[in-house]
Design a protein around this motif. Structure first.
Motif, PDB file in Angstrom:
ATOM      1  N   VAL A   1      59.180  31.972  73.686  1.00 27.88           N
ATOM      2  CA  VAL A   1      58.852  31.237  72.455  1.00 27.88           C
ATOM      3  C   VAL A   1      57.406  30.756  72.509  1.00 27.88           C
ATOM      4  N   PHE A   2      57.001  30.311  73.708  1.00 32.41           N
ATOM      5  CA  PHE A   2      55.639  29.803  73.843  1.00 32.41           C
ATOM      6  C   PHE A   2      54.605  30.904  73.580  1.00 32.41           C
ATOM      7  N   THR A   3      54.804  32.081  74.191  1.00 31.78           N
ATOM      8  CA  THR A   3      53.816  33.156  73.988  1.00 31.78           C
ATOM      9  C   THR A   3      53.778  33.582  72.517  1.00 31.78           C
ATOM     10  N   THR A   4      54.935  33.707  71.889  1.00 29.75           N
ATOM     11  CA  THR A   4      54.906  34.090  70.474  1.00 29.75           C
ATOM     12  C   THR A   4      54.219  33.011  69.636  1.00 29.75           C
ATOM     13  N   THR A   5      54.409  31.748  70.037  1.00 28.83           N
ATOM     14  CA  THR A   5      53.756  30.678  69.286  1.00 28.83           C
ATOM     15  C   THR A   5      52.242  30.828  69.339  1.00 28.83           C
ATOM     16  N   VAL A   6      51.733  31.141  70.534  1.00 27.00           N
ATOM     17  CA  VAL A   6      50.283  31.285  70.676  1.00 27.00           C
ATOM     18  C   VAL A   6      49.769  32.418  69.785  1.00 27.00           C
ATOM     19  N   VAL A   7      50.429  33.565  69.858  1.00 23.34           N
ATOM     20  CA  VAL A   7      49.973  34.713  69.073  1.00 23.34           C
ATOM     21  C   VAL A   7      50.111  34.416  67.570  1.00 23.34           C
ATOM     22  N   ALA A   8      51.250  33.834  67.182  1.00 29.36           N
ATOM     23  CA  ALA A   8      51.463  33.523  65.766  1.00 29.36           C
ATOM     24  C   ALA A   8      50.421  32.536  65.278  1.00 29.36           C
ATOM     25  N   ALA A   9      50.118  31.524  66.108  1.00 29.82           N
ATOM     26  CA  ALA A   9      49.124  30.522  65.718  1.00 29.82           C
ATOM     27  C   ALA A   9      47.780  31.198  65.474  1.00 29.82           C
ATOM     28  N   ALA A  10      47.436  32.169  66.350  1.00 22.72           N
ATOM     29  CA  ALA A  10      46.170  32.881  66.172  1.00 22.72           C
ATOM     30  C   ALA A  10      46.139  33.579  64.811  1.00 22.72           C
TER      31      ALA A  10
ATOM     32  N   TRP B   1      52.396  43.851  73.463  1.00 26.34           N
ATOM     33  CA  TRP B   1      50.990  43.427  73.539  1.00 26.34           C
ATOM     34  C   TRP B   1      50.090  44.287  72.666  1.00 26.34           C
ATOM     35  N   VAL B   2      50.511  45.537  72.434  1.00 25.05           N
ATOM     36  CA  VAL B   2      49.737  46.375  71.513  1.00 25.05           C
ATOM     37  C   VAL B   2      49.761  45.750  70.126  1.00 25.05           C
ATOM     38  N   TYR B   3      50.949  45.352  69.688  1.00 25.30           N
ATOM     39  CA  TYR B   3      51.061  44.727  68.365  1.00 25.30           C
ATOM     40  C   TYR B   3      50.194  43.475  68.278  1.00 25.30           C
ATOM     41  N   ALA B   4      50.257  42.649  69.313  1.00 23.35           N
ATOM     42  CA  ALA B   4      49.514  41.388  69.285  1.00 23.35           C
ATOM     43  C   ALA B   4      48.019  41.657  69.187  1.00 23.35           C
ATOM     44  N   LEU B   5      47.542  42.617  69.999  1.00 22.78           N
ATOM     45  CA  LEU B   5      46.099  42.897  70.014  1.00 22.78           C
ATOM     46  C   LEU B   5      45.642  43.506  68.682  1.00 22.78           C
ATOM     47  N   VAL B   6      46.395  44.486  68.200  1.00 22.06           N
ATOM     48  CA  VAL B   6      46.000  45.142  66.951  1.00 22.06           C
ATOM     49  C   VAL B   6      46.001  44.120  65.815  1.00 22.06           C
ATOM     50  N   GLY B   7      47.039  43.297  65.770  1.00 19.88           N
ATOM     51  CA  GLY B   7      47.149  42.304  64.690  1.00 19.88           C
ATOM     52  C   GLY B   7      45.982  41.344  64.704  1.00 19.88           C
ATOM     53  N   CYS B   8      45.767  40.696  65.840  1.00 18.51           N
ATOM     54  CA  CYS B   8      44.679  39.714  65.916  1.00 18.51           C
ATOM     55  C   CYS B   8      43.339  40.381  65.693  1.00 18.51           C
ATOM     56  N   GLY B   9      43.195  41.584  66.268  1.00 20.12           N
ATOM     57  CA  GLY B   9      41.917  42.285  66.146  1.00 20.12           C
ATOM     58  C   GLY B   9      41.588  42.590  64.703  1.00 20.12           C
TER      59      GLY B   9
END
Lengths: 454, 480
Positions: free
Chosen positions: A212-221, A151-159
């Motif tokens: 797969v679903f959660t990664t899809t959401v983050v990747a889509a963002a 989740w750190v990666y996801a937040l930092v990336g999107c942020g």
């Protein structure tokens, strides 16, 4: 004299490049690093000869000895980097190190020829980046918690990407970077690495529908933010990495085809909705009728450059690659093709491919799934970016405006790529240790078998 | 045993997806590398000639534009340097080669355009370049040797006299262009001075190369094609064709008359062709299958790209299944909306002369560097068959009869046997104004040379174009 140098050097350069590239693939004949020692030594000599002969030509053409001094500095730094990597980490993969140095020196050569000031700036950035890159394998090797930071990666990336978009909007939505204290950052470059780590950490334990679903959401963002920021190249890279990593993690062909289908659909919608996507596609389909528009002009000038070089090129400083807009970043390959020729530029492509194959071999050899996915994701990120920039500049595919890793001008790009290469080296060390452990276990097992039969 | 195989097999299975991705990207890059090499090599010349490509200027600053020669080694174009160091392109034959050789400033035309890439590049030996470097002089660009023959060009030019029109002389067995004259002409050496005047003059279209780009009604020369289609549809019975010519034929409101009110009486197929009987050919046209006719026109390269490396106009014949009888009659005799370039007609004539096979017409023979070494040689290239050997033989026979007992009788009884077809193509609204056409070859038994002539507004082809053909044939065979 000068004429003979520039005329014959073209043959010498092409020959050295072909020999180097041959060795890149000869490496794969041997399974173990130990047995490749001779190849790596020959590669270093060829690299040195190539780098030196190119700078000799530049020196002759420009008539200034200062270029040879600049060359000396480059040679020292590259030699130091290669030696330090090998000394600090005896278990690294030396093809990756050699190719890294070769690509950097090609970049230095063409940048020096295009713009001395930018070349010096690039040289300083590369030196600093190499220092950072030197410690990366250590961290990758030691920090076992890297796989828990999903989740750190996801937040930092999107942020990071969102900040660019918000700042970008205030500057009419065309800016992909922001400056802090005079140094320009392009966050999407670094986010590429973070994104690979996110995907690997999200999928390594389990890869069921939920994951797969959660990664899809983050990747889509990630992808949507990049499309909005008009950075189509990065958007495509994120998307490709997402689809292929899910495919390898799940080993399910459904996700591969669903990803391709979904991506095609999304690309079509983007084409209908966004004017800047249409412009790129039209400039690809028929750049000649759009030669007066910015998009058509760029690609046609790039085609002029590529076609004018012939097999051996016009010779360094003999062409006019500066006619191509943003030649140092998005169209560096065209400048290389014009002055060094088709032979050298195809060798350059093949060096990138051999690097990629080595990345994939390292990924395939890793038993730990997190590390395997990380190596695989970095490999795809790297090769797909190479494909986008070379394919775009040669009208093979629509232009997306990304850099050629390690060769193009640009600090963020070169630092990111060096980190990626270093991460791979760290993973290679892990692989070597896994292999060593496995051998020990095997040997013990054989011994016990032997005992039993006795 | 099982223990030792299992781990590797398992590992391979585990990594099948990674292997697949590796292969896909590797193949993708291989195809991209192939594409780049192919594209850059095949488009090199085309792209350097693009006016947006600044590399042209770079080459011109480095090299002096090469010379253009005729086949017999006469200089047709060269660059001289005047006392003030200014370069000037000179054309020793003035107007004579205006469209064939063309010009190289204010845009480009002719060989100057087609061979621009070779002329502005220099393959001079390194030693020569090095010594020129020391004297701070430009390198000599490569020289282009054309297939053009000065004598044939002179004969063609003077035979046209004061008329506007076009003459094309080719070798049917090789495709070499020996002479290419388009009138009105101009002096390419003065192009800078006369440019404004030429551009502003909309009527005479001086800069248009009428040989390759002039679109004319083909008139009776088109009967070659109508005859070919009739033979194709009636291979065994065409000789049984018979028609009673009363000087006119009417279908509905459309009426076709024979030229200048002639009445040919009872004619068979050969005589219809030899006498160029319009009413008989309109009758033949009405019997033709329109779909099949359209296919034949395609095979003769109407409406299609031509296998030549210079600019050309596209010849058109509008045949489709739903055209009216009146239009079909007009088309059969080469009138109506049909338009043909002299080049197109010459290519068809050459194919007939060469037993059905078309050799690609070409103007540039070879390119040579300043030391006399060949840089590039262009050999004759076959484009393939336009018609069968039998069809070509039958048409050749018909065209020989045109000379022996038909409209081209001015070519009869000479030291060689000629074959051809005349035409008097009506144009505009005034009845009776016609372009004089002739297309043909000689000797009929073993064709060496092929000529196509159009004289604008002169009158009957037999009276005006055939005498020019005779002068060209005479000149060609005299020289041999």
């Amino acid at each position: 004299m000068e004429l003979y140098v520039s005329e014959y050097s073209r043959y010498v350069m092409a020959l050295l490049m072909v020999l180097y590239t041959y060795e890149c693939f000869a490496v794969f004949r041997y399974g173990e690093e130990k047995r490749r020692g001779g190849i790596y030594t020959r590669q270093k000599l060829l690299m040195f000869a190539f780098h030196f002969s190119c700078f000799l030509v530049i020196c002759f053409e420009k008539g200034d000895i200062v270029y040879l001094f600049f060359y000396a500095f480059q040679q020292i730094i590259l030699f130091a980097a290669a030696t330090l990597f090998a000394m600090l980490y005896p278990k690294i993969n030396r093809l990756v190190v050699n190719n890294m140095c070769m690509l950097l020196s090609i970049g230095f050569i063409i940048l020096t020829r295009l713009d001395m000031n930018k070349a010096i700036k690039q040289f300083i950035i590369v030196t600093g980046s190499l220092v950072i890159a030197l410690v990366i394998p250590f961290f990758v090797h030691k920090f076992k918690f890297l796989k828990n930071l999903k989740w750190v990666y996801a937040l930092v990336g999107c942020g990071a990407l969102s900040i660019v978009m918000i700042l970008g909007q205030t500057t009419y939505g065309s800016k992909l970077s922001y400056s802090i204290a005079g140094v320009t950052f392009q966050p999407s470059e670094f986010v590429k690495i973070i994104f690979v780590f996110f995907m690997a950490s999200a999928l390594y334990e389990a890869s069921g529908f939920f994951e797969v679903f959660t990664t899809t959401v983050v990747a889509a963002a990630h992808v949507i933010v990049q499309v909005m920021a008009k950075d189509l190249g990065s958007a495509l890279i994120f998307f490709m990495v997402f689809v292929l990593m899910v495919f390898v993690a799940t080993r399910n062909y459904f996700y591969l085809f669903a990803g391709i289908a979904g991506g095609s659909g999304a690309a079509y919608i983007a084409y209908r909705v966004f004017r800047h996507v249409q412009v790129r596609v039209q400039a690809w389909l028929d750049p000649w009728s759009l030669i007066d528009s910015a998009g058509g002009y760029q690609i046609t000038q790039s085609l002029f450059a590529i076609s004018s070089g012939g097999w051996l090129g016009l010779g360094l400083c003999k062409g006019t690659p500066e006619a191509i807009p943003v030649v140092e970043t998005d169209f560096i390959f065209s400048a290389i093709a014009e002055e060094m020729g088709i032979v050298c530029s195809i060798c350059l492509i093949m060096i990138c491919v051999s690097t990629f194959i080595m990345f994939m071999q390292i990924a395939a050899g890793l038993n730990d799934k997190f590390y395997q996915l990380t190596a695989f994701g970095i490999g795809v990120t790297y090769i797909f970016q190479v494909f986008l920039t070379i394919g775009g500049g040669t009208k093979f595919i629509p232009l997306t405006g990304v850099t050629l890793p390690l060769v193009s001008y640009g600090g963020s790009s070169v630092l990111t790529t060096l980190i990626m290469f270093s991460v791979i080296e760290g993973l290679h060390m892990i692989k070597q240790e896994e292999g060593a452990k496995a051998r020990v276990v095997k040997r013990k097992r054989q011994e016990t078998n032997y005992d039993e039969t006795n | 045993m099982m223990k030792r195989i299992n781990p590797t097999a398992k590992k391979q299975k585990k990594n099948r997806e990674i292997l697949l991705v590796t292969w896909i990207f590797s193949l993708l890059f291989l195809s991209m590398a192939g594409y780049i090499a192919y594209y850059s090599v095949t488009h090199q010349q085309e792209l350097i000639n693009n006016s947006y490509n600044g590399r042209q200027k770079m080459l011109l600053a480095q090299n002096r534009r090469g010379k253009i020669y005729s086949a017999d080694g006469e200089v047709l174009a060269h660059t001289i340097v005047d006392d003030e160091g200014e370069e000037k392109r000179e054309y020793p034959y003035g107007n004579l080669f205006s469209h064939a050789v063309g010009y190289a400033s204010n845009g480009r035309l002719g060989v100057e355009a087609q061979a621009n890439y070779y002329l502005i590049n220099s393959n001079a030996p390194l030693s020569e370049k090095a010594s020129l470097d020391i004297r701070n002089e430009k390198y000599p660009g490569d020289d282009v040797y054309t297939t053009l023959d000065v004598k044939m060009q002179q004969v063609a030019g003077s035979a046209l006299g004061v008329y506007d029109g076009a003459v094309l002389v080719t070798e049917p067995k090789t495709g070499k262009i020996l002479a290419m004259v388009s009138r009105p002409d101009f002096d390419p050496g003065q192009i800078g001075e006369i440019w404004e005047e030429l551009i502003n003059d909309d009527e005479s279209s001086v800069l248009l190369n009428r040989v390759t780009q002039g679109l004319y009604p083909p008139g009776s020369t088109f009967k070659i094609i109508t005859a070919l289609e009739y033979i194709r549809e009636n291979p065994d019975t065409y000789q049984n064709y018979h028609y009673q010519c009363s000087g006119a034929i009417t279908r509905g409101e459309d009426r076709i008359q024979c030229y200048h009110g002639s009445v040919h009486g009872s004619v068979d197929f050969t005589r219809s062709f030899a006498k160029s009987c319009n009413t008989s050919f309109a009758n033949i046209g009405l019997s033709l299958d329109r779909k099949s006719f359209a296919d034949t026109l395609d095979s003769l390269l109407f409406g299609q790209k031509l296998p030549v490396s210079f600019h050309y106009g596209i010849s058109r014949v509008d045949v489709s299944e739903d055209i009216l009888d009146g239009d079909m009659m007009q088309i059969s005799i080469g009138q109506g909306t049909t338009s043909v370039t002299p080049l197109q007609l010459n290519m068809i004539t050459c194919a007939i002369a060469n037993e059905g096979t078309l050799m690609q017409p070409y103007l540039v023979d070879y390119v040579q560097n300043s030391a006399g070494g060949k840089v590039k040689e262009f050999l004759p290239v076959s484009h393939g068959r336009l018609m069968s050997q039998e069809e070509a033989g039958i048409l050749k026979g018909l065209m020989t009869d045109v000379v022996e007992e038909g409209t081209a009788s001015r070519l009869k009884g000479l030291s060689y046997t000629a074959a051809g077809k005349t035409g008097s193509a009506e144009y505009g609204t005034v009845k009776g104004d016609s372009h004089a056409w002739f297309t043909g070859f000689a000797p009929a038994q073993d064709p060496q040379v092929c000529v196509t002539i159009i004289i604008e507004g002169a009158g009957a082809g037999g009276d005006y174009a055939v005498p020019i053909a005779k002068r060209l044939f005479d000149a060609y065979f005299d020289a041999q």
